[in-house]
Design a protein around this motif. Sequence first.
Motif, mmCIF file in Angstrom:
data_model
loop_
_atom_site.group_PDB
_atom_site.id
_atom_site.type_symbol
_atom_site.label_atom_id
_atom_site.label_comp_id
_atom_site.label_asym_id
_atom_site.label_seq_id
_atom_site.Cartn_x
_atom_site.Cartn_y
_atom_site.Cartn_z
ATOM 1 N N GLU A 138 -11.909 8.146 -1.504
ATOM 2 C CA GLU A 138 -10.747 7.697 -0.740
ATOM 3 C C GLU A 138 -10.140 6.403 -1.252
ATOM 4 O O GLU A 138 -9.044 6.033 -0.857
ATOM 5 N N GLU A 139 -10.843 5.667 -2.098
ATOM 6 C CA GLU A 139 -10.363 4.360 -2.553
ATOM 7 C C GLU A 139 -10.089 4.378 -4.053
ATOM 8 O O GLU A 139 -11.019 4.418 -4.860
ATOM 9 N N ASN A 140 -8.801 4.374 -4.385
ATOM 10 C CA ASN A 140 -8.370 4.368 -5.776
ATOM 11 C C ASN A 140 -7.307 3.299 -5.971
ATOM 12 O O ASN A 140 -6.545 2.999 -5.061
ATOM 13 N N ALA A 141 -7.260 2.766 -7.172
ATOM 14 C CA ALA A 141 -6.221 1.809 -7.550
ATOM 15 C C ALA A 141 -5.801 2.155 -8.966
ATOM 16 O O ALA A 141 -6.524 2.829 -9.691
ATOM 17 N N VAL A 142 -4.618 1.687 -9.346
ATOM 18 C CA VAL A 142 -4.141 1.927 -10.702
ATOM 19 C C VAL A 142 -3.886 0.583 -11.360
ATOM 20 O O VAL A 142 -3.183 -0.268 -10.811
ATOM 21 N N LEU A 143 -4.456 0.400 -12.545
ATOM 22 C CA LEU A 143 -4.261 -0.815 -13.323
ATOM 23 C C LEU A 143 -3.079 -0.585 -14.259
ATOM 24 O O LEU A 143 -3.090 0.336 -15.074
ATOM 25 N N ILE A 144 -2.030 -1.405 -14.082
ATOM 26 C CA ILE A 144 -0.852 -1.337 -14.946
ATOM 27 C C ILE A 144 -0.469 -2.759 -15.353
ATOM 28 O O ILE A 144 -0.928 -3.726 -14.738
ATOM 29 N N SER A 145 0.381 -2.858 -16.353
ATOM 30 C CA SER A 145 0.811 -4.188 -16.794
ATOM 31 C C SER A 145 1.735 -4.819 -15.755
ATOM 32 O O SER A 145 2.339 -4.126 -14.930
ATOM 33 N N GLU A 146 1.861 -6.123 -15.827
ATOM 34 C CA GLU A 146 2.767 -6.835 -14.920
ATOM 35 C C GLU A 146 4.209 -6.388 -15.133
ATOM 36 O O GLU A 146 4.971 -6.224 -14.184
ATOM 37 N N ASP A 147 4.584 -6.142 -16.390
ATOM 38 C CA ASP A 147 5.940 -5.662 -16.681
ATOM 39 C C ASP A 147 6.181 -4.283 -16.064
ATOM 40 O O ASP A 147 7.249 -4.025 -15.506
ATOM 41 N N ASP A 148 5.192 -3.387 -16.173
ATOM 42 C CA ASP A 148 5.331 -2.056 -15.582
ATOM 43 C C ASP A 148 5.424 -2.149 -14.061
ATOM 44 O O ASP A 148 6.186 -1.422 -13.425
ATOM 45 N N TYR A 149 4.650 -3.059 -13.474
ATOM 46 C CA TYR A 149 4.704 -3.251 -12.027
ATOM 47 C C TYR A 149 6.081 -3.768 -11.601
ATOM 48 O O TYR A 149 6.656 -3.301 -10.621
ATOM 49 N N ALA A 150 6.625 -4.713 -12.362
ATOM 50 C CA ALA A 150 7.957 -5.247 -12.050
ATOM 51 C C ALA A 150 9.006 -4.136 -12.129
ATOM 52 O O ALA A 150 9.899 -4.057 -11.283
ATOM 53 N N GLU A 151 8.897 -3.263 -13.121
ATOM 54 C CA GLU A 151 9.828 -2.144 -13.247
ATOM 55 C C GLU A 151 9.673 -1.168 -12.079
ATOM 56 O O GLU A 151 10.659 -0.678 -11.526
ATOM 57 N N PHE A 152 8.443 -0.897 -11.695
ATOM 58 C CA PHE A 152 8.184 -0.048 -10.533
ATOM 59 C C PHE A 152 8.843 -0.637 -9.285
ATOM 60 O O PHE A 152 9.526 0.067 -8.542
ATOM 61 N N ARG A 153 8.664 -1.931 -9.066
ATOM 62 C CA ARG A 153 9.255 -2.593 -7.897
ATOM 63 C C ARG A 153 10.782 -2.522 -7.948
ATOM 64 O O ARG A 153 11.440 -2.278 -6.946
ATOM 65 N N ARG A 154 11.358 -2.746 -9.135
ATOM 66 C CA ARG A 154 12.807 -2.698 -9.289
ATOM 67 C C ARG A 154 13.334 -1.303 -8.950
ATOM 68 O O ARG A 154 14.297 -1.163 -8.194
ATOM 69 N N LEU A 155 12.676 -0.276 -9.466
ATOM 70 C CA LEU A 155 13.111 1.092 -9.192
ATOM 71 C C LEU A 155 12.943 1.447 -7.717
ATOM 72 O O LEU A 155 13.783 2.125 -7.129
ATOM 73 N N ARG A 156 11.865 0.987 -7.133
ATOM 74 C CA ARG A 156 11.626 1.250 -5.707
ATOM 75 C C ARG A 156 12.689 0.579 -4.844
ATOM 76 O O ARG A 156 13.234 1.189 -3.921
ATOM 77 N N GLU A 157 13.004 -0.668 -5.149
ATOM 78 C CA GLU A 157 14.035 -1.387 -4.392
ATOM 79 C C GLU A 157 15.398 -0.732 -4.576
ATOM 80 O O GLU A 157 16.178 -0.613 -3.627
ATOM 81 N N GLN A 158 15.681 -0.274 -5.789
ATOM 82 C CA GLN A 158 16.934 0.412 -6.072
ATOM 83 C C GLN A 158 17.037 1.693 -5.232
ATOM 84 O O GLN A 158 18.085 1.978 -4.646
#
Length: 98
Positions: A36-56
């Motif tokens: 039940e407990e999973n996390a994904v390790l991604i780069s800070e740049d990839d995380y920023a892009e994910f956040r940008r796309l999510r906000e968009q």
Amino acid sequence: MEIEQIGIVEARKRLGTLVSRAVHAHTPVRISRSAEENAVLISEDDYAEFRRLREQAEVVEFKERIAKAERGETPALSFTDADDMFRHFGVTRDGQEL
């Protein structure tokens, strides 16, 4: 894109390598602590892009909701009392999920 999945014990042993792969090769890895407990390790740049796309996407959704409301396509909600409203949104008065 197939994502590598490893357990948390293995991730601890390989953390430096996993971080380098995430940063330089943009290779994510799913780290499992339990079923039940999973996390994904991604780069800070990839995380920023994910956040940008999510906000968009949220902005687009918000604009669509405003347009629907302006066209009268959004039904009004009514509640018998405050507790009814909190139940409808699945929270208690102090903001805890039901």
